[in-house]
Design a protein around this motif. Structure first.
Motif, PDB file in Angstrom:
ATOM      1  N   THR A 171       0.828  -1.209   0.000  1.00  0.00           N
ATOM      2  CA  THR A 171       0.000   0.000   0.000  1.00  0.00           C
ATOM      3  C   THR A 171       0.860   1.256   0.000  1.00  0.00           C
ATOM      4  O   THR A 171       0.591   2.221  -0.737  1.00  0.00           O
ATOM      5  CB  THR A 171      -0.933   0.008   1.225  1.00  0.00           C
ATOM      6  OG1 THR A 171      -1.770  -1.143   1.177  1.00  0.00           O
ATOM      7  CG2 THR A 171      -1.800   1.256   1.244  1.00  0.00           C
ATOM      8  N   LEU A 172       1.900   1.265   0.807  1.00  0.00           N
ATOM      9  CA  LEU A 172       2.789   2.428   0.862  1.00  0.00           C
ATOM     10  C   LEU A 172       3.509   2.632  -0.465  1.00  0.00           C
ATOM     11  O   LEU A 172       3.726   3.777  -0.897  1.00  0.00           O
ATOM     12  CB  LEU A 172       3.788   2.282   1.997  1.00  0.00           C
ATOM     13  CG  LEU A 172       3.207   2.375   3.415  1.00  0.00           C
ATOM     14  CD1 LEU A 172       4.304   2.148   4.458  1.00  0.00           C
ATOM     15  CD2 LEU A 172       2.534   3.726   3.643  1.00  0.00           C
ATOM     16  N   GLU A 173       3.884   1.530  -1.124  1.00  0.00           N
ATOM     17  CA  GLU A 173       4.543   1.655  -2.431  1.00  0.00           C
ATOM     18  C   GLU A 173       3.608   2.331  -3.434  1.00  0.00           C
ATOM     19  O   GLU A 173       4.020   3.238  -4.173  1.00  0.00           O
ATOM     20  CB  GLU A 173       4.953   0.271  -2.939  1.00  0.00           C
ATOM     21  CG  GLU A 173       6.146  -0.336  -2.231  1.00  0.00           C
ATOM     22  CD  GLU A 173       7.420   0.412  -2.516  1.00  0.00           C
ATOM     23  OE1 GLU A 173       7.599   0.877  -3.664  1.00  0.00           O
ATOM     24  OE2 GLU A 173       8.237   0.554  -1.598  1.00  0.00           O
ATOM     25  N   GLY A 174       2.360   1.891  -3.472  1.00  0.00           N
ATOM     26  CA  GLY A 174       1.412   2.499  -4.384  1.00  0.00           C
ATOM     27  C   GLY A 174       1.133   3.949  -4.037  1.00  0.00           C
ATOM     28  O   GLY A 174       1.050   4.811  -4.923  1.00  0.00           O
ATOM     29  N   ALA A 175       1.005   4.226  -2.748  1.00  0.00           N
ATOM     30  CA  ALA A 175       0.730   5.594  -2.304  1.00  0.00           C
ATOM     31  C   ALA A 175       1.903   6.515  -2.623  1.00  0.00           C
ATOM     32  O   ALA A 175       1.708   7.694  -2.959  1.00  0.00           O
ATOM     33  CB  ALA A 175       0.445   5.605  -0.809  1.00  0.00           C
ATOM     34  N   GLU A 176       3.111   5.985  -2.537  1.00  0.00           N
ATOM     35  CA  GLU A 176       4.279   6.804  -2.830  1.00  0.00           C
ATOM     36  C   GLU A 176       4.318   7.182  -4.313  1.00  0.00           C
ATOM     37  O   GLU A 176       4.637   8.329  -4.666  1.00  0.00           O
ATOM     38  CB  GLU A 176       5.558   6.075  -2.437  1.00  0.00           C
ATOM     39  CG  GLU A 176       6.789   6.949  -2.496  1.00  0.00           C
ATOM     40  CD  GLU A 176       7.960   6.351  -1.754  1.00  0.00           C
ATOM     41  OE1 GLU A 176       8.619   7.080  -1.002  1.00  0.00           O
ATOM     42  OE2 GLU A 176       8.223   5.146  -1.940  1.00  0.00           O
TER      43      GLU A 176
END
Length: 207
Positions: A171-176
């Motif tokens: 999720t953090l990868e996509g949000a970044e």
């Protein structure tokens, strides 16, 4: 004379070590921003203030071998950022949210240029360059393991902790990526808040 020779040898060793480190750091930064294919060897050597000869001296396998070292370097840099967030709170939900805030701050500070250090390279090397794909996969697994360890230490069952950790990192990868495209901290901050709620919901379900 012996002392002078020893000092000279020491200086040479430090210079050599510095050249290798510069090559790795420069490759990591350029690949982070443009990927493997868009990082020409001539540009890499020039920005590292090195020579082609020194590159092949330290990395006989050339650009590909250097790229693997650069991915490992980026992995460790990202690891320190994740650890910083996870250490900020004993509560894993708040810790995960803190990681998202740190990522948002670091991305904004780089003028939205320096996101995940391996994503661009990972996507362009899938199925084409196994050594780089393996190194990138190892980085993602490493980051998931850090989050899983935090959850396990907080009492989450092992499989639950590992599943949650994978969800957090993915999720953090996509949000970044979204934060880079929109040049806004909001995607990461929103992701952090929702991930914190997710982690808390699992904790509340514990018997």
């Amino acid at each position: 004379m012996a002392g002078t020779a020893a000092a000279a040898n020491s200086g040479t060793a430090k210079t050599a070590e510095g050249t290798r480190d510069r090559l790795v750091r420069t490759a990591s930064r350029l690949m982070q921003r443009g990927g493997y294919e868009n990082t020409p060897v001539k540009q890499l050597v020039r920005e590292a203030e090195a020579t082609l000869g020194s590159l092949y001296h330290f990395f006989p396998g050339g650009k590909q071998e250097l790229a693997v070292a650069a991915i490992h370097y980026g992995d460790e840099e990202f690891t320190e950022l994740i650890r910083g967030g996870l250490r900020a709170h004993a509560d894993p939900a708040l810790a995960v949210e803190a990681v998202a805030v740190l990522l948002a701050d670091a991305l904004a500070a780089s003028d939205w240029r320096d996101g995940c250090p391996v994503t661009t390279t990972a996507l362009e090397t899938v199925g084409r360059i196994p050594e780089l794909q393996t190194a990138c996969a190892g980085a993602f697994a490493h980051w998931q393991e850090l989050v899983a360890a935090k959850l396990l230490a907080s009492g989450h069952p092992e499989q639950e902790a590992r599943d949650l950790a994978a969800t957090v990192i993915n999720t953090l990868e996509g949000a970044e990526t979204s934060a880079q495209v929109t040049q806004s901290r909001t995607p990461l901050l929103v992701a952090g808040r929702h991930l914190a709620r997710l982690v808390t919901s699992y904790a509340n379900e514990a018997p």
